[in-house]
Design an enzyme around this catalytic site. Sequence first.
Site, PDB file in Angstrom:
ATOM      1  N   ILE A   1       0.861  -1.185   0.000  1.00  0.00           N
ATOM      2  CA  ILE A   1       0.000   0.000   0.000  1.00  0.00           C
ATOM      3  C   ILE A   1       0.899   1.238   0.000  1.00  0.00           C
ATOM      4  O   ILE A   1       1.767   1.398   0.851  1.00  0.00           O
ATOM      5  CB  ILE A   1      -0.951  -0.008   1.203  1.00  0.00           C
ATOM      6  N   GLU A   2       0.675   2.113  -0.973  1.00  0.00           N
ATOM      7  CA  GLU A   2       1.504   3.300  -1.158  1.00  0.00           C
ATOM      8  C   GLU A   2       0.647   4.549  -1.297  1.00  0.00           C
ATOM      9  O   GLU A   2      -0.558   4.480  -1.526  1.00  0.00           O
ATOM     10  CB  GLU A   2       2.373   3.129  -2.413  1.00  0.00           C
ATOM     11  N   ASN A   3       1.310   5.702  -1.137  1.00  0.00           N
ATOM     12  CA  ASN A   3       0.672   7.009  -1.338  1.00  0.00           C
ATOM     13  C   ASN A   3      -0.449   7.281  -0.339  1.00  0.00           C
ATOM     14  O   ASN A   3      -1.427   7.960  -0.638  1.00  0.00           O
ATOM     15  CB  ASN A   3       0.133   7.135  -2.773  1.00  0.00           C
TER      16      ASN A   3
END
Length: 547
Positions: A147-149
């Site tokens: 999970i990014e940003n």
Amino acid sequence: MRKSRKLWRKIVVALATSGLVAMATTTEAPVTQAQTSSAQGAFAMSYLYFGAPNSYTSQVDKSGQTLDVVSPSYFHIQTDGSLQIDDSFQATFVTDMHQRGKRVVPFLSNDFDQVLGEKAIVNRETLVNQIVQFITTNQLDGINMDIENVGAEYRDQYTDLVKMLRAKLPSSAEVSVAVAANPTGATTSWIALYDYTALAAVSDYLMVMAYDESYPGDTTPGPVASLPFVEKSIQYAIKMAPADKIVLGLPFYGRYWNQDPAANGAGISSQMIKNLLDTYKGTVRYDAASQSPVATFSISATDAATSAYGNKLGPGDYTVWYENEQSLKEKLKLVSKYHLKGTGSWSLNQETSDTWDYYSLWSDGFYFTDVQKHWAQDDVLAAANLGWMLGVAADRFAPDAALTRAEAATIIVRALGLTGEAAAGSASFRDVPATHWAWQSIRLAKLSGLIQGISDDRFAPDQIITREQMSVLLSRALGLTSQAGGGAAAQVFADVPAGSWSAGAIAAMSSNGLVDGYANGTFRPSASLTRGEMAALLSRAQPLLAK
């Protein structure tokens, strides 16, 4: 990784039937030991994202025996934060990988969508239960969280999500986390979402995405992963978490710039870069400061149209920052330098085919340029990782050099784990003074009854060892008889008379499946044994040596 959408190796060539001709006798210098992560070698995983699902097995097979874990793009997030299974999932691929001894650990991605990532974290209990059920039902080997940003305000909740996964999955299942590189120790923005210390405590490892130093939309051409950027990212990581829980993420892609602002920092695979340079007669320079290659080429209006990941490459002058053998080797060296768990890569099917010729050697800390593409490469690496055979120099193994008696004695002593100090005057040979690099090993081998001198007071340490001599030495070391091979009959060789001094040992080695003859029915007992052949022989003998 920024995305736009959702133990021993098999002997490749048999020892005695390789057909290789031993090189002339050489005088060996003391061996040089390179750093290595573990007896089994450094861990290696890679992501699967590009290409048709039915190509996944062939993608992995191109990497040979390098990878321990493959991580396909099976898991995404729906608008309510629940689990979405990608249509690329194929149970047959999982079976294929398990048959190859590889683990399948799909990654969960929010596709760099902030809202989806936040929804997943907030609704984590439902998401975790769905992940656990799918993994269990489909015999998958764990989960890689990507999970990014998502902002740093979700930091503790994200850690809790990973903690819940660890608690609900079997202990045999992997729980790993892809974390943003943080070379400056940032405490704000989405880079700070990852609590390295807390995440490492509830996961098997952190896959540090040490790339995207330049990124899509970046107006200034620059490296994807300069060596200083990567090294500072590692240094931060090992301050926050144990080094043996850090996996170094490497890029198999580059980024390009031209006159079109929309193209700034667009991604392009290493494979395609090579093809473009060949097609458009590009030039490459190596930037010393970043330890990165920089390519330039031009496409004219009359050239045939081409594209990269669906983006048309129009006429213009192109600058491409990317990775090649030289830059990747420098990054792979950091694994042994910082004693990391190993490496990860984004992603399979982007690398050039020669990547796997050196990848394991360099990540394991053995920089043998003369072993790349050699038939005995896997066996050399296995023997080196076990500490049984090392290089003749930091960058050279000399696989085709004839093995000497001193080397043979040293290898067998190491493989058997013989230790102790030989008493002064015991097993003394006048041609092996105490200053000789193999003095201790030769004495231990003599005292253990494994090897004799060529006379009472001479050992001839630099004399080559022959195939029959090694058969006698190894059969003694393993305590073999021709009846100990599970009923297998020893081969009869035309050039090994029944009454010869080595016949019994050769028969024992043959019946135990350790040596073969040549196609014409001979054994060539007086032929020299090469260092590469010795490594292959150790691979065959390893199960017996481990008893």
